[in-house]
Design a protein around this motif. Structure first.
Motif, PDB file in Angstrom:
ATOM      1  N   ASP A  31     -43.201  21.531 -21.663  1.00 40.58           N
ATOM      2  CA  ASP A  31     -43.075  21.848 -20.239  1.00 40.58           C
ATOM      3  C   ASP A  31     -43.616  20.669 -19.434  1.00 40.58           C
ATOM      4  N   LYS A  32     -42.737  19.883 -18.865  1.00 40.67           N
ATOM      5  CA  LYS A  32     -43.131  18.666 -18.158  1.00 40.67           C
ATOM      6  C   LYS A  32     -43.976  18.961 -16.926  1.00 40.67           C
ATOM      7  N   ARG A  33     -43.813  20.149 -16.346  1.00 40.57           N
ATOM      8  CA  ARG A  33     -44.620  20.513 -15.184  1.00 40.57           C
ATOM      9  C   ARG A  33     -46.093  20.605 -15.551  1.00 40.57           C
ATOM     10  N   LYS A  34     -46.378  21.109 -16.745  1.00 40.92           N
ATOM     11  CA  LYS A  34     -47.768  21.197 -17.188  1.00 40.92           C
ATOM     12  C   LYS A  34     -48.347  19.808 -17.407  1.00 40.92           C
ATOM     13  N   VAL A  35     -47.544  18.915 -17.982  1.00 38.00           N
ATOM     14  CA  VAL A  35     -48.000  17.540 -18.196  1.00 38.00           C
ATOM     15  C   VAL A  35     -48.298  16.875 -16.859  1.00 38.00           C
ATOM     16  N   SER A  36     -47.424  17.067 -15.893  1.00 35.05           N
ATOM     17  CA  SER A  36     -47.615  16.464 -14.571  1.00 35.05           C
ATOM     18  C   SER A  36     -48.903  16.952 -13.926  1.00 35.05           C
ATOM     19  N   ARG A  37     -49.193  18.226 -14.096  1.00 34.19           N
ATOM     20  CA  ARG A  37     -50.437  18.764 -13.530  1.00 34.19           C
ATOM     21  C   ARG A  37     -51.641  18.072 -14.140  1.00 34.19           C
ATOM     22  N   PHE A  38     -51.602  17.834 -15.454  1.00 29.07           N
ATOM     23  CA  PHE A  38     -52.744  17.196 -16.107  1.00 29.07           C
ATOM     24  C   PHE A  38     -52.862  15.715 -15.751  1.00 29.07           C
ATOM     25  N   VAL A  39     -51.765  15.080 -15.490  1.00 29.53           N
ATOM     26  CA  VAL A  39     -51.815  13.693 -15.012  1.00 29.53           C
ATOM     27  C   VAL A  39     -52.543  13.657 -13.672  1.00 29.53           C
ATOM     28  N   GLU A  40     -52.277  14.646 -12.814  1.00 30.99           N
ATOM     29  CA  GLU A  40     -52.965  14.736 -11.528  1.00 30.99           C
ATOM     30  C   GLU A  40     -54.464  14.963 -11.712  1.00 30.99           C
ATOM     31  N   LEU A  41     -54.834  15.621 -12.827  1.00 30.65           N
ATOM     32  CA  LEU A  41     -56.249  15.874 -13.104  1.00 30.65           C
ATOM     33  C   LEU A  41     -56.945  14.679 -13.750  1.00 30.65           C
ATOM     34  N   GLY A  42     -56.164  13.676 -14.148  1.00 33.40           N
ATOM     35  CA  GLY A  42     -56.768  12.478 -14.718  1.00 33.40           C
ATOM     36  C   GLY A  42     -56.402  12.169 -16.150  1.00 33.40           C
ATOM     37  N   ALA A  43     -55.544  12.995 -16.754  1.00 37.03           N
ATOM     38  CA  ALA A  43     -55.119  12.739 -18.136  1.00 37.03           C
ATOM     39  C   ALA A  43     -53.984  11.724 -18.158  1.00 37.03           C
ATOM     40  N   GLN A  44     -53.760  11.146 -19.324  1.00 38.17           N
ATOM     41  CA  GLN A  44     -52.600  10.290 -19.552  1.00 38.17           C
ATOM     42  C   GLN A  44     -51.489  11.141 -20.168  1.00 38.17           C
ATOM     43  N   ALA A  45     -50.254  10.810 -19.875  1.00 44.17           N
ATOM     44  CA  ALA A  45     -49.116  11.547 -20.427  1.00 44.17           C
ATOM     45  C   ALA A  45     -48.561  10.827 -21.642  1.00 44.17           C
ATOM     46  N   ALA A  46     -48.222  11.599 -22.674  1.00 45.96           N
ATOM     47  CA  ALA A  46     -47.558  11.054 -23.865  1.00 45.96           C
ATOM     48  C   ALA A  46     -46.121  11.537 -23.885  1.00 45.96           C
ATOM     49  N   THR A  47     -45.267  10.801 -24.553  1.00 45.28           N
ATOM     50  CA  THR A  47     -43.854  11.185 -24.652  1.00 45.28           C
ATOM     51  C   THR A  47     -43.604  12.152 -25.803  1.00 45.28           C
ATOM     52  N   GLY A  48     -44.601  12.342 -26.659  1.00 42.03           N
ATOM     53  CA  GLY A  48     -44.491  13.239 -27.800  1.00 42.03           C
ATOM     54  C   GLY A  48     -45.762  13.167 -28.623  1.00 42.03           C
ATOM     55  N   PRO A  49     -45.879  13.988 -29.669  1.00 45.56           N
ATOM     56  CA  PRO A  49     -47.089  13.971 -30.504  1.00 45.56           C
ATOM     57  C   PRO A  49     -47.379  12.614 -31.128  1.00 45.56           C
ATOM     58  N   ALA A  50     -46.369  11.917 -31.603  1.00 41.69           N
ATOM     59  CA  ALA A  50     -46.592  10.609 -32.221  1.00 41.69           C
ATOM     60  C   ALA A  50     -47.140   9.620 -31.203  1.00 41.69           C
ATOM     61  N   ASP A  51     -46.581   9.640 -30.002  1.00 44.62           N
ATOM     62  CA  ASP A  51     -47.066   8.761 -28.945  1.00 44.62           C
ATOM     63  C   ASP A  51     -48.506   9.096 -28.586  1.00 44.62           C
ATOM     64  N   ALA A  52     -48.831  10.375 -28.580  1.00 44.01           N
ATOM     65  CA  ALA A  52     -50.216  10.785 -28.322  1.00 44.01           C
ATOM     66  C   ALA A  52     -51.142  10.249 -29.405  1.00 44.01           C
ATOM     67  N   ALA A  53     -50.683  10.291 -30.673  1.00 42.17           N
ATOM     68  CA  ALA A  53     -51.499   9.805 -31.790  1.00 42.17           C
ATOM     69  C   ALA A  53     -51.719   8.298 -31.723  1.00 42.17           C
ATOM     70  N   ARG A  54     -50.798   7.578 -31.114  1.00 43.58           N
ATOM     71  CA  ARG A  54     -50.984   6.131 -30.960  1.00 43.58           C
ATOM     72  C   ARG A  54     -52.142   5.813 -30.013  1.00 43.58           C
ATOM     73  N   GLN A  55     -52.462   6.785 -29.149  1.00 43.34           N
ATOM     74  CA  GLN A  55     -53.435   6.524 -28.099  1.00 43.34           C
ATOM     75  C   GLN A  55     -54.793   7.175 -28.339  1.00 43.34           C
ATOM     76  N   ALA A  56     -54.940   7.941 -29.418  1.00 44.52           N
ATOM     77  CA  ALA A  56     -56.177   8.701 -29.629  1.00 44.52           C
ATOM     78  C   ALA A  56     -56.488   8.814 -31.112  1.00 44.52           C
ATOM     79  N   CYS A  57     -57.761   9.056 -31.425  1.00 42.92           N
ATOM     80  CA  CYS A  57     -58.144   9.210 -32.834  1.00 42.92           C
ATOM     81  C   CYS A  57     -58.535  10.645 -33.176  1.00 42.92           C
ATOM     82  N   VAL A  58     -58.721  11.506 -32.161  1.00 45.37           N
ATOM     83  CA  VAL A  58     -58.901  12.943 -32.381  1.00 45.37           C
ATOM     84  C   VAL A  58     -57.652  13.611 -31.838  1.00 45.37           C
ATOM     85  N   LEU A  59     -56.924  14.299 -32.709  1.00 47.57           N
ATOM     86  CA  LEU A  59     -55.587  14.794 -32.381  1.00 47.57           C
ATOM     87  C   LEU A  59     -55.560  16.313 -32.493  1.00 47.57           C
TER      88      LEU A  59
END
Length: 303
Positions: A39-67
């Protein structure tokens, strides 16, 4: 992203009824968080809160070590962790994957060696406390997996849960969660039957609630369920989720060769309610079936 920045970042996939508040608490506690949800709307809300957005789980794993995976079903968990665009595609040695969903522990155990081949640890850490506990950051986390891996991610879990209990090997946290859920979910069926029986016998359901609240029939499940039934509050823990949990309980018993009577009966009650179109309603909405069978509403009598 630098190695140092990656080591301080948490990836969170699944921003639903429970996952959303949990991820928000990570941000509130000062963690750098990268998020993904279908749900892209949920992602957008979290970006407004200060989170970074990932394009998918693999992309998220490229940016973090706790998944962290906090999705609804076993199939979704498998996709997030080990699918073609899953964590496993970009996770690095030393990373820790935490599955916080209530899912099939046998399926999770099958993923463990695949991650270990890459030097990635896997923990199961389902939580109790419902949406209220998720919002307040006071969940209970039931953890299975390597003790050293748990200590590595304890600060992350402590940002969402006030009590963290290690139950042993991978899958043991899930076993504990399923049993806890079973006691609650089976009890709810009995609560509905008891209130419906009392109403059919001529008792005032409100008076029944007040009386039982001070007797041996009282329970956490009763205090959650009875007021919702009397007030017709049927938005809450979706019937589909409850059915999924009870089905997992019976599957676990089957895999262990253990007979299960009450959970299997409760499963059929919830399935009947889903067949009536109540899958998106709180499980206590199944009281409507009993009201049809008895022709008596379960509500406070008008004075």
């Amino acid at each position: 992203m630098s190695k140092q920045a990656r080591e301080k970042t948490v990836a969170f996939v699944g921003l639903g009824q429970m996952g959303g508040p949990m991820a928000e608490n990570l941000l509130k506690k000062g963690h750098a968080v990268v998020v993904y949800d279908i749900d892209k709307r949920k992602v957008s809300r979290f970006v407004e809160l200060g989170a970074q957005a990932a394009t998918g789980p693999a992309d998220a794993a490229r940016q973090a070590c706790v998944l962290i995976s906090m999705v609804d079903t076993t199939a979704q968990m498998e996709e997030v962790i080990a699918g073609p665009d899953g964590f496993i595609q970009a996770a690095q040695a030393g990373d820790v994957v935490i599955s916080m969903s209530t899912i099939d522990l046998m399926a999770l155990r099958r993923l463990h060696p695949k991650l270990m081949q890459k030097g990635v640890e896997l923990l199961d850490s389902p939580v109790t406390g419902m949406e209220k506990g998720a919002k307040e950051g006071v969940l209970n986390a039931y953890v299975g997996g390597d003790a050293a891996a748990l200590e590595k991610v304890r600060p992350v879990l402590a940002s969402m849960a006030t009590k963290i209990t290690h139950f042993g090997a991978i899958g043991q946290g899930l076993a504990m969660k399923l049993i806890n859920n079973m006691l609650f979910q089976v009890n709810r069926v009995l609560i509905m039957e008891g209130l419906a029986l009392g109403a059919k016998a001529g008792l005032d359901p409100q008076q029944m609630f007040e009386t039982i609240s001070g007797t041996t029939g009282n329970s956490v499940a009763f205090q959650y369920s009875a007021p919702r039934i009397l007030n017709r509050e049927f938005d809450g823990i979706r019937m589909d989720i409850t059915f999924k949990d009870v089905e997992l309980q019976t599957q676990l018993a089957k895999s262990l060769g253990m007979p299960m009577f009450m959970a299997n009966t409760a499963l059929q009650v919830y399935q009947m309610a889903r067949a009536k179109g109540l899958g998106n309603k709180d499980a206590v909405s199944a009281i409507q079936m009993y009201e049809e069978w008895t022709s008596v509403p379960v509500e406070a009598r008008k004075k």
